[in-house]
Design a protein around this motif. Sequence first.
Motif, PDB file in Angstrom:
ATOM      1  N   THR A  94       1.997  23.560   5.014  1.00 30.39           N
ATOM      2  CA  THR A  94       1.670  22.364   5.783  1.00 30.39           C
ATOM      3  C   THR A  94       0.157  22.164   5.851  1.00 30.39           C
ATOM      4  OG1 THR A  94       3.635  22.760   7.116  1.00 30.39           O
ATOM      5  CG2 THR A  94       2.054  21.174   7.972  1.00 30.39           C
ATOM      6  N   LEU A 248       3.506  21.292   0.703  1.00 26.26           N
ATOM      7  CA  LEU A 248       4.839  21.296   1.302  1.00 26.26           C
ATOM      8  C   LEU A 248       5.971  20.965   0.312  1.00 26.26           C
ATOM      9  CD1 LEU A 248       5.736  22.177   4.004  1.00 26.26           C
ATOM     10  CD2 LEU A 248       5.309  19.906   4.908  1.00 26.26           C
ATOM     11  N   ALA A 273      10.246  19.898   7.124  1.00 25.47           N
ATOM     12  CA  ALA A 273       9.200  19.442   6.203  1.00 25.47           C
ATOM     13  C   ALA A 273       9.103  17.925   6.159  1.00 25.47           C
ATOM     14  CB  ALA A 273       9.457  19.988   4.803  1.00 25.47           C
TER      15      ALA A 273
END
Lengths: 298, 346
Positions: A94, A248, A273
């Motif tokens: 992330t 990600l 996600a």
Amino acid sequence: MSTALAAPKGAAAAAAQKSGHRGRSTNAMRGGSPMIYFVALVVIALSIGPVLYGVISGFRKNGDLILNPSGMPNPWILDNYVGVFKNPQFWTYTGNSVAIAGITTLLVVICGVMAAFPLARYQFPGREAIFTVFVAGLLFPATVGVIPLFILIRDLGLSNTWWGIALPQAAYALPLTVVILRPFLAAIPHELEEAAQLDGASRLGFFWRVLLPLSGPGLVTVGVLAFVGSWNAYMLPLLLLQADNKTLPLGVADYSAEHSTDIAGVFAFTSVAMIPALIFFLAMQKRIVSGLQGAVKG
Amino acid sequence: MADEATARLGVTASPATSTPTVPVAGRASARPAAGRPGGRRGNGASIRKGLEITLFVAPALALLTLFVAVPIARAVQISFFKWKGYGDFEKFVGLDNYRRVLENTEFIEAFQHNMIIVVASIAIQLPLGLAIALLLNRKMRFQGTIRTLIFVPYVISEVIAGVIWYQMFVPNEGLIDTVLDKVGLSGPQQGFLGTLETALPALVVVLTWKYLGLAVILFLAGLQGVPEELYEAAQLDGASWWQIQRRITVPMLGPTLRTWAFLSMIGSLQLFDMVWVLTRGGPANATSTMATFLVQQGMQRSNFGIAAAASVILFVVALVMALTYQRFIMNRDNTVTVVRRKKVRR
């Protein structure tokens, strides 16, 4: 040509009239028909069904999921989601995504508005030629240059770095940005520029103090489009990023492949996600659409 | 010539520059006025202005050159060499890489898959998207929410969408096979993505799901541009809902439809992400695309010459299709305008 186009339409309309569409459909024009709501519901269910399925499956145990994939969780468990948030790799991915998308967006907005300013508001020879270069940039799909780009980034020593992804992504986003921003900047009233000049502002002063604040909405639009593109990008990061520098989307793909037996875990990872992107993009939906339309009309 | 150039440099203040919401018109009217007021400014101001322009445009042009133009030029260069990805170019092979790509059955198949996806995307999403947009383009409750929800698949990245669908397609235990089982049907043994005949159709289904929302949203936005009076006039004339859609809405929407189809076509030619996540081009290349072919050749087998030749061919195909489309379909817009005007007058 025009008659050829007109004829079949006339025929079809006549046929439609014969088949008795008239009364019913005029009614429907007023809206509120249950049939319309039913169709809308079906379309929505098909659109968000797979997404919801992913999110809900994240609340299940694997055994439960394998035995009865089409049922509801019984019981609802949070373990999978907690696991994702406790997974340090998730945060690494992330962080990389945020950094790369952030750098890309900044580069695109800054370079884009700087380039669009003279192209929109200065008269100079070669202006249209330079603009054409940007328009031509729209024609080059990223796929075509991806292999040499991989080699170039490697030779520049930028493989496996944030900049190695952000710079090319910004470059590919620039043509659309300039194409959207130029008419936007050109539309800002000339009187403002004259007023600024009377107040003693230079062209640069006008750019900083008047033009930039006024072009906020346009900058947000191109910024959102650049962020969307970078956040969702897969091909270039796939070729250039390894291990702890993955974004990600790469992380999701990896997790899915490595934990193929832990399906509920994969669903939880995937669902988490997509949350930031989903929230961000839905909030910006109008801007994305207007940006796309700008591209369509530009 | 030089004088004229410096003269033009002096005229930021020309009133015409500020108007171009329609850039072409603004430009045309700006030119005649350019000479006079500019001449009065000093030479220093012109130089300063030239410097400003250069400094402002340079970063963008530098990025574009370094990361877009150079790689593409390099792709053309590499395509003439046999090259393993390091060291100097030594073995010039002329057009041999192109011959190898064009004779490669894997590439031909990949090209065919791209074409099937181009046609299927337009043939499925255009009527479906149009129908949904027409139905939703009326006063109804929750309109904003409905539109937002339809847009969700487009918003999610292809990888995330791909992973969810991959799990749904898992043979026997996945959602799709289980649901089929419940209604007394059964999916193919290897699963839809693992079976030669069903893999490509399954991919098309997922792509339709992913991109239909974009079509609907763009069509709905286009519908906002149709003047209300046209509908009112048509209703006064007793036209049915169907007639109104056929004769007013769809023709008025023509440019939006054509532009959407263009974007969809270009996107389909470059398709990579979804394929890579769902099937990697398999089984037995049943879902390969030109992009998966060139990534496999370049990154996995280090056949950089072949990959570069394939990418140049991909570019030429896209360019030829784009130009053909612009030439024969986009410029119909004028014709349609004429047809529409005639009808309205009647």
